[in-house]
Design a protein around this motif. Structure first.
Motif, PDB file in Angstrom:
ATOM      1  N   LYS A 120       0.512  -0.872  -0.216  1.00  0.00           N
ATOM      2  CA  LYS A 120       0.149  -0.127  -0.112  1.00  0.00           C
ATOM      3  C   LYS A 120       0.352   1.451   0.028  1.00  0.00           C
ATOM      4  N   PHE A 121       1.982   0.880   0.014  1.00  0.00           N
ATOM      5  CA  PHE A 121       3.373   2.085   0.117  1.00  0.00           C
ATOM      6  C   PHE A 121       3.780   1.807  -1.668  1.00  0.00           C
ATOM      7  N   ARG A 122       3.856   3.123  -2.351  1.00  0.00           N
ATOM      8  CA  ARG A 122       4.416   3.210  -3.377  1.00  0.00           C
ATOM      9  C   ARG A 122       5.143   4.910  -3.821  1.00  0.00           C
ATOM     10  N   ILE A 123       6.100   4.468  -4.093  1.00  0.00           N
ATOM     11  CA  ILE A 123       6.986   5.540  -4.406  1.00  0.00           C
ATOM     12  C   ILE A 123       6.450   6.044  -5.775  1.00  0.00           C
ATOM     13  N   VAL A 124       6.177   7.685  -6.612  1.00  0.00           N
ATOM     14  CA  VAL A 124       5.383   7.714  -7.961  1.00  0.00           C
ATOM     15  C   VAL A 124       7.104   8.269  -8.393  1.00  0.00           C
ATOM     16  N   ASP A 125       7.274   9.590  -7.890  1.00  0.00           N
ATOM     17  CA  ASP A 125       8.085  10.447  -8.474  1.00  0.00           C
ATOM     18  C   ASP A 125       9.443  10.308  -6.899  1.00  0.00           C
ATOM     19  N   VAL A 126      11.260   9.819  -7.108  1.00  0.00           N
ATOM     20  CA  VAL A 126      11.651  10.274  -6.766  1.00  0.00           C
ATOM     21  C   VAL A 126      12.278  11.304  -6.448  1.00  0.00           C
ATOM     22  N   ASN A 127      12.446  11.606  -7.929  1.00  0.00           N
ATOM     23  CA  ASN A 127      13.164  13.346  -8.002  1.00  0.00           C
ATOM     24  C   ASN A 127      12.535  14.632  -7.514  1.00  0.00           C
ATOM     25  N   GLU A 128      11.009  13.867  -7.508  1.00  0.00           N
ATOM     26  CA  GLU A 128      10.586  15.107  -6.383  1.00  0.00           C
ATOM     27  C   GLU A 128      10.012  14.716  -4.934  1.00  0.00           C
ATOM     28  N   GLY A 129      10.523  13.809  -4.573  1.00  0.00           N
ATOM     29  CA  GLY A 129      10.083  12.955  -3.527  1.00  0.00           C
ATOM     30  C   GLY A 129       8.743  12.773  -3.226  1.00  0.00           C
ATOM     31  N   LYS A 130       8.082  12.553  -4.151  1.00  0.00           N
ATOM     32  CA  LYS A 130       6.395  12.146  -4.181  1.00  0.00           C
ATOM     33  C   LYS A 130       6.529  10.481  -3.746  1.00  0.00           C
ATOM     34  N   ALA A 131       5.565  10.233  -3.142  1.00  0.00           N
ATOM     35  CA  ALA A 131       4.905   8.822  -2.620  1.00  0.00           C
ATOM     36  C   ALA A 131       3.804   8.756  -2.345  1.00  0.00           C
ATOM     37  N   GLU A 132       3.001   7.226  -2.168  1.00  0.00           N
ATOM     38  CA  GLU A 132       1.709   7.622  -2.144  1.00  0.00           C
ATOM     39  C   GLU A 132       1.171   6.029  -1.306  1.00  0.00           C
ATOM     40  N   VAL A 133       0.263   6.766  -0.439  1.00  0.00           N
ATOM     41  CA  VAL A 133      -0.145   5.556   0.476  1.00  0.00           C
ATOM     42  C   VAL A 133      -2.133   5.500   0.477  1.00  0.00           C
ATOM     43  N   THR A 134      -2.153   3.806   0.069  1.00  0.00           N
ATOM     44  CA  THR A 134      -3.342   3.934   0.212  1.00  0.00           C
ATOM     45  C   THR A 134      -3.430   3.429   1.831  1.00  0.00           C
ATOM     46  N   LEU A 135      -5.191   4.016   2.311  1.00  0.00           N
ATOM     47  CA  LEU A 135      -5.217   4.000   3.299  1.00  0.00           C
ATOM     48  C   LEU A 135      -6.690   2.499   3.705  1.00  0.00           C
ATOM     49  N   THR A 136      -5.931   1.370   4.137  1.00  0.00           N
ATOM     50  CA  THR A 136      -7.112   0.500   4.137  1.00  0.00           C
ATOM     51  C   THR A 136      -7.485   0.234   5.724  1.00  0.00           C
ATOM     52  N   SER A 137      -7.217   0.687   6.519  1.00  0.00           N
ATOM     53  CA  SER A 137      -6.840   0.433   8.215  1.00  0.00           C
ATOM     54  C   SER A 137      -7.709   1.568   8.661  1.00  0.00           C
ATOM     55  N   LEU A 138      -8.023   2.001   8.200  1.00  0.00           N
ATOM     56  CA  LEU A 138      -8.457   3.477   8.866  1.00  0.00           C
ATOM     57  C   LEU A 138     -10.203   3.177   8.650  1.00  0.00           C
ATOM     58  N   ASP A 139     -11.028   3.813   9.336  1.00  0.00           N
ATOM     59  CA  ASP A 139     -12.591   3.859   9.422  1.00  0.00           C
ATOM     60  C   ASP A 139     -12.798   5.622   8.914  1.00  0.00           C
ATOM     61  N   SER A 140     -14.043   5.472   7.942  1.00  0.00           N
ATOM     62  CA  SER A 140     -14.781   6.959   7.023  1.00  0.00           C
ATOM     63  C   SER A 140     -14.528   8.340   8.233  1.00  0.00           C
ATOM     64  N   LEU A 141     -13.977   7.756   9.543  1.00  0.00           N
ATOM     65  CA  LEU A 141     -14.094   9.718   9.960  1.00  0.00           C
ATOM     66  C   LEU A 141     -13.312   9.894  10.092  1.00  0.00           C
ATOM     67  N   GLU A 142     -11.762   8.658  10.347  1.00  0.00           N
ATOM     68  CA  GLU A 142     -10.025   9.237  10.321  1.00  0.00           C
ATOM     69  C   GLU A 142     -10.363   9.830   8.777  1.00  0.00           C
ATOM     70  N   ILE A 143     -10.262   9.059   7.739  1.00  0.00           N
ATOM     71  CA  ILE A 143     -10.304   9.432   6.365  1.00  0.00           C
ATOM     72  C   ILE A 143     -10.937  10.841   6.085  1.00  0.00           C
ATOM     73  N   ILE A 144     -11.981  10.977   6.585  1.00  0.00           N
ATOM     74  CA  ILE A 144     -12.730  12.612   6.301  1.00  0.00           C
ATOM     75  C   ILE A 144     -11.288  13.196   6.871  1.00  0.00           C
ATOM     76  N   VAL A 145     -11.096  13.173   8.543  1.00  0.00           N
ATOM     77  CA  VAL A 145     -10.122  14.321   8.530  1.00  0.00           C
ATOM     78  C   VAL A 145      -8.627  14.355   8.076  1.00  0.00           C
ATOM     79  N   ILE A 146      -8.007  13.080   6.727  1.00  0.00           N
ATOM     80  CA  ILE A 146      -7.337  12.765   6.406  1.00  0.00           C
ATOM     81  C   ILE A 146      -7.291  13.666   5.037  1.00  0.00           C
ATOM     82  N   LYS A 147      -8.778  14.039   4.460  1.00  0.00           N
ATOM     83  CA  LYS A 147      -8.882  14.957   3.140  1.00  0.00           C
ATOM     84  C   LYS A 147      -9.517  15.949   3.733  1.00  0.00           C
ATOM     85  N   ASN A 148      -9.689  16.605   4.866  1.00  0.00           N
ATOM     86  CA  ASN A 148      -9.505  17.725   4.987  1.00  0.00           C
ATOM     87  C   ASN A 148      -7.829  18.540   4.927  1.00  0.00           C
ATOM     88  N   VAL A 149      -7.618  17.603   5.870  1.00  0.00           N
ATOM     89  CA  VAL A 149      -5.910  17.906   6.421  1.00  0.00           C
ATOM     90  C   VAL A 149      -5.491  18.730   5.023  1.00  0.00           C
TER      91      VAL A 149
END
Length: 175
Positions: A120-149
């Motif tokens: 669920k973790f992968r580097i997208v662009d090593v030159n720009e330090g971009k990566a992404e995490v697919t969140l599967t273990s959090l509940d919908s309320l925690e995900i809403i908070v993360i999206k708001n941030v």
């Protein structure tokens, strides 16, 4: 007519749900993919007590290896040998305009830890330090908070710890 009624009802429910903004993904997976940024400087602590440093240039969850780059040299390390990865130094985020962040400016109370499978973790662009995490273990309320941030901030990876169960614990801090 009796066979047509359930089909019409099911179709109507899907249509009403789509009007309300609920979309049924084709795969059935509704896990959000969260963009994160990694500082250039990386310290890898190994289980045998030694450490390596460089820039994380590869995170291969299939082969269970990472690669660190330093100048023209590359060093691969098996994930089973790694205790943790610590990211140090500055981060340059080039989303709309380049912003350079120093870890000293991060606020400790905003840190979060996400525990996810390696895949669920992968580097997208090593030159720009971009990566992404697919969140599967959090509940919908925690995900809403993360999206708001994410509306006003970016998540910066501070640390990755490896668990024996092929999961990683990712410590992030919004800035």
């Amino acid at each position: 007519m009796k066979k047509l009624y359930p089909i019409i009802t099911a179709t109507s429910l899907v249509f009403i749900a789509s009007l309300a903004g609920y979309h049924l993904p084709a795969t059935g997976d509704r896990s959000p993919v969260i963009p994160v940024f990694m500082p250039d400087d990386t310290k890898v602590s190994l289980k045998n007590g030694t450490s390596l440093s460089g820039r994380l240039i590869k995170f291969d969850s299939q082969a269970k290896k990472i690669a660190l780059g330093r100048e023209s040299e590359t060093k691969e390390v098996a994930m089973k040998e790694i205790k943790q990865i610590e990211f140090q130094g500055e981060v340059t985020i080039r989303e709309t305009r380049p912003v350079v962040l120093s870890r000293d400016g991060f606020q400790q109370q905003n840190r979060q830890r996400w525990t996810e499978p390696l895949q669920k973790f992968r580097i997208v662009d090593v030159n720009e330090g971009k990566a992404e995490v697919t969140l599967t273990s959090l509940d919908s309320l925690e995900i809403i908070v993360i999206k708001n941030v994410l509306r006003n901030s970016s998540y910066v990876v501070e640390e990755i710890k490896f668990n024996p169960s092929d999961k990683i614990e990712i410590q992030v801090n919004p800035h």
